[in-house]
Design a protein around this motif. Structure first.
Motif, PDB file in Angstrom:
ATOM      1  N   CYS A 145       0.839  -1.201   0.000  1.00 50.10           N
ATOM      2  CA  CYS A 145       0.000   0.000   0.000  1.00 50.10           C
ATOM      3  C   CYS A 145       0.876   1.253   0.000  1.00 50.10           C
ATOM      4  CB  CYS A 145      -0.903   0.025   1.226  1.00 50.10           C
ATOM      5  SG  CYS A 145      -2.007  -1.401   1.365  1.00 50.10           S
ATOM      6  N   LYS A 146       0.459   2.258  -0.766  1.00 48.74           N
ATOM      7  CA  LYS A 146       1.192   3.514  -0.845  1.00 48.74           C
ATOM      8  C   LYS A 146       0.237   4.692  -0.714  1.00 48.74           C
ATOM      9  CE  LYS A 146       5.093   1.409  -1.745  1.00 48.74           C
ATOM     10  NZ  LYS A 146       6.142   1.308  -0.681  1.00 48.74           N
ATOM     11  N   ASN A 147       0.721   5.757  -0.101  1.00 49.01           N
ATOM     12  CA  ASN A 147      -0.068   6.976   0.060  1.00 49.01           C
ATOM     13  C   ASN A 147       0.314   7.990  -1.012  1.00 49.01           C
ATOM     14  OD1 ASN A 147      -2.033   8.424   1.707  1.00 49.01           O
ATOM     15  ND2 ASN A 147      -0.366   9.833   2.156  1.00 49.01           N
ATOM     16  N   LEU A 186      -0.603  -3.599  -6.011  1.00 48.73           N
ATOM     17  CA  LEU A 186      -0.249  -2.326  -5.388  1.00 48.73           C
ATOM     18  C   LEU A 186      -1.526  -1.529  -5.186  1.00 48.73           C
ATOM     19  CD1 LEU A 186       2.875  -1.405  -7.491  1.00 48.73           C
ATOM     20  CD2 LEU A 186       2.854  -1.306  -5.001  1.00 48.73           C
ATOM     21  N   PHE A 187      -1.727  -1.052  -3.957  1.00 48.68           N
ATOM     22  CA  PHE A 187      -2.866  -0.192  -3.648  1.00 48.68           C
ATOM     23  C   PHE A 187      -2.346   1.223  -3.438  1.00 48.68           C
ATOM     24  CE2 PHE A 187      -5.621   1.670  -0.215  1.00 48.68           C
ATOM     25  CZ  PHE A 187      -6.724   1.923  -1.014  1.00 48.68           C
ATOM     26  N   PHE A 188      -2.679   2.123  -4.382  1.00 48.35           N
ATOM     27  CA  PHE A 188      -2.311   3.529  -4.268  1.00 48.35           C
ATOM     28  C   PHE A 188      -3.522   4.299  -3.756  1.00 48.35           C
ATOM     29  CE2 PHE A 188       0.726   2.056  -7.510  1.00 48.35           C
ATOM     30  CZ  PHE A 188       1.911   2.560  -6.996  1.00 48.35           C
ATOM     31  N   CYS A 189      -3.405   4.818  -2.548  1.00 51.18           N
ATOM     32  CA  CYS A 189      -4.500   5.550  -1.904  1.00 51.18           C
ATOM     33  C   CYS A 189      -4.287   7.043  -2.152  1.00 51.18           C
ATOM     34  CB  CYS A 189      -4.517   5.239  -0.420  1.00 51.18           C
ATOM     35  SG  CYS A 189      -5.836   6.042   0.495  1.00 51.18           S
ATOM     36  N   VAL A 190      -5.096   7.617  -3.033  1.00 48.28           N
ATOM     37  CA  VAL A 190      -4.958   9.028  -3.423  1.00 48.28           C
ATOM     38  C   VAL A 190      -5.826   9.864  -2.493  1.00 48.28           C
ATOM     39  CG1 VAL A 190      -5.150  10.690  -5.297  1.00 48.28           C
ATOM     40  CG2 VAL A 190      -4.559   8.300  -5.806  1.00 48.28           C
TER      41      VAL A 190
END
Length: 247
Positions: A145-147, A186-190
């Motif tokens: 996970c990425k912010n 990959l989870f990109f949390c915008v």
């Protein structure tokens, strides 16, 4: 039954936000702010540059921990960004993506992850750890996970600073996808509302951008989702498409 793509998931904040004005970022994890009762120092867990966000005088929202062992009770949660269409909050707490992903996954909010029904945090992997391991009838899937807090020309972009750790994650996820024994995602949390698509920030970290393109080509699933941020919490929004020509 509610369709998976329409499941509403909100991650509430631990308590009421403390409003303040940003003064300066003193070191990597410390910021000085001016609150209603005077100046104080708060913790910032975001190791990125937070490019374009941390400007003197800008409004910020802070959570308060009741843990007596903490040296600093306040944590930076969000920054108010001025915009000609209307100001909005940008979520900068890097723990939020993991917490939101776990809650959303258990609620069945990700159609692309159908077939997995259990989640295990921080699985050991390749001399390090990834964020989650999913399992179920579909087999196993590793997720990182990425912010995301940066938007340029309508594209939500990651990273906002060169990330050796992020590159290592991409190498391992790509290897997983190529071996075919497990899926990789990959989870990109915008955590802002103004991005219309997602792209790697090649100008910031060309190595990460190149590795992300290789990961996508190898079959790594990219889940870029918008998240609505306000004083009550963070709500999972819609999925963002990948920018044409960038991936």
């Amino acid at each position: 039954m509610v369709p998976r793509s329409e499941v509403s998931v909100t991650l509430p904040l631990p308590g009421p936000l403390v409003p303040a004005r940003f003064v300066r970022r003193r070191v990597r994890f410390l910021i000085d702010v001016e609150g209603d009762t005077g100046p104080f120092t708060a913790h910032a867990n975001n190791t990125g540059s937070m490019l374009g966000l941390l400007r003197p005088g800008r409004r910020v929202g802070l959570s308060v921990s009741d843990n007596p062992k903490r040296k600093l009770a306040h944590t930076l949660e969000m920054v108010r960004l001025p915009d000609f269409r209307g100001d909005f909050w940008v979520g900068v707490n890097t723990l939020t993506p993991n917490r939101l992903f776990r809650k959303a996954f258990l609620a069945g909010a990700f159609p692309d992850l159908a077939g997995y029904d259990a989640v295990r945090p921080e699985p050991a992997f390749a001399h390090g750890r990834l964020d989650f391991a999913l399992s179920g009838p579909a087999g196993q899937c590793f997720v990182e996970c990425k912010n995301v807090t940066m938007v340029e020309d309508g594209a939500a972009m990651f990273p906002d600073a060169a990330t050796l750790r992020g590159c290592k994650h991409l190498v391992e996820l790509t290897r997983l996808a190529r071996e075919g024994n497990a899926r990789a995602a990959l989870f990109f949390c915008v955590q802002r509302p103004d991005g219309d698509c997602f792209a790697p920030a090649a100008v910031i970290d060309p190595d990460y951008a190149a590795l992300l393109r290789q990961a996508v080509a190898a079959g790594v699933l990219v889940l870029a989702y918008r998240a609505a941020v306000d004083e009550a919490g963070v709500r999972l929004g819609g999925r963002l498409p990948l920018a044409r020509g960038c991936l």
